[in-house]
Motif scaffolding. Structure first.
Motif, short mmCIF file in Angstrom:
data_model
loop_
_atom_site.label_atom_id
_atom_site.label_comp_id
_atom_site.label_asym_id
_atom_site.label_seq_id
_atom_site.Cartn_x
_atom_site.Cartn_y
_atom_site.Cartn_z
N GLU A 144 1.24 -1.07 0.04
CA GLU A 144 0.54 -0.09 0.13
C GLU A 144 1.24 1.35 -0.21
O GLU A 144 1.84 1.44 0.86
CB GLU A 144 -1.06 -0.65 0.59
N THR A 145 0.33 2.09 -0.71
CA THR A 145 1.14 3.62 -0.32
C THR A 145 -0.25 5.17 0.12
O THR A 145 -1.23 4.33 -0.11
CB THR A 145 1.15 4.07 -2.19
N ARG A 146 0.62 5.51 0.96
CA ARG A 146 -0.02 6.83 1.82
C ARG A 146 0.42 8.04 0.27
O ARG A 146 1.68 8.01 0.37
CB ARG A 146 0.93 6.93 2.96
N GLU A 159 3.17 9.83 1.30
CA GLU A 159 4.83 9.36 0.89
C GLU A 159 4.78 9.78 -0.57
O GLU A 159 6.13 10.28 -0.92
CB GLU A 159 5.19 7.25 0.51
N LEU A 160 3.93 10.03 -1.42
CA LEU A 160 4.53 11.09 -3.07
C LEU A 160 4.86 12.36 -2.44
O LEU A 160 5.16 13.03 -3.81
CB LEU A 160 2.92 11.05 -3.27
N SER A 183 -5.84 6.11 -4.88
CA SER A 183 -5.97 5.39 -4.64
C SER A 183 -6.10 3.86 -4.75
O SER A 183 -5.47 2.73 -5.01
CB SER A 183 -6.64 4.08 -2.45
N GLN A 187 -4.04 -0.95 -9.37
CA GLN A 187 -2.92 -0.52 -8.17
C GLN A 187 -2.75 1.34 -8.48
O GLN A 187 -4.14 1.22 -9.13
CB GLN A 187 -1.54 -0.35 -9.55
N ILE A 193 1.19 4.02 -9.50
CA ILE A 193 2.17 4.16 -8.68
C ILE A 193 3.10 2.72 -8.10
O ILE A 193 2.05 1.59 -7.80
CB ILE A 193 1.99 4.52 -7.46
N LYS A 199 5.11 -0.25 -5.92
CA LYS A 199 5.44 -0.23 -4.67
C LYS A 199 5.59 -1.87 -4.51
O LYS A 199 4.41 -2.14 -4.66
CB LYS A 199 4.55 0.48 -3.89
N ALA A 252 10.69 1.22 -1.18
CA ALA A 252 10.32 2.63 -2.19
C ALA A 252 9.51 2.85 -3.13
O ALA A 252 9.37 1.37 -3.81
CB ALA A 252 10.92 3.71 -2.39
N PRO A 253 8.04 3.16 -3.34
CA PRO A 253 7.65 3.40 -4.51
C PRO A 253 8.17 4.33 -5.51
O PRO A 253 8.68 4.71 -5.69
CB PRO A 253 6.71 3.97 -4.00
#
Length: 138
Positions: free
Chosen positions: A3-5, A8-9, A69, A81, A105, A107, A112-113
């Motif tokens: 998962e990416t938040r 983080e971007l 998301s 994704q 994205i 990941k 790291a993404p």
């Protein structure tokens, strides 16, 4: 896929030649994603056609961005994704028209993404242009 938040971007993303599988005439591409939803792109490869036509007219501009998301339907095998949507001035537009650009994205769970631009359609091509955060690998 980890998962990416959104947080983080935020930051500066730079073209990574060593992680990309497509050559490009604009290896200095950067994307700065800010926490206030604004974005600045420098030498962004706005044309996602073929490998030989890729990035013939790079775009440097400001606009807005949104964290997705889940990519929308119709984005091929990457539809499950996360991604980002860039709203940038249309290439060659003199009337202020904006176009949406989607970046995937990627990941892995413990990595790291990466931001990925697929050349052509994501279901039919194995070439990509990768940006990584906070580094300028070349």
């Amino acid at each position: 896929m980890g998962e990416t938040r959104r947080d983080e971007l935020v930051g500066t993303w730079t073209y990574s030649a060593e992680e990309s599988t497509v050559g490009s005439p604009v290896p200095s591409t950067t994307i700065e994603l800010r926490s206030d939803d604004t974005v600045t792109v420098v030498d962004f490869p706005a044309d996602q056609l073929t490998e030989t036509d890729f990035a013939k007219t790079p775009l440097s501009a400001t606009g807005t961005w949104e964290f997705l998301s889940k990519l929308p339907e119709g984005f091929g095998r990457y539809g499950k994704q996360a991604g980002i949507q860039l709203d940038l001035p249309a290439t060659g537009s003199s009337d202020g028209t904006y176009e949406q650009r989607l970046l995937v994205i990627e990941k892995k769970d413990d990595e790291a993404p990466r931001l990925v631009i697929y050349v052509g359609h994501p279901d039919t091509v194995g070439k990509d242009f990768v940006l990584t955060k906070g580094s300028s690998k070349s």
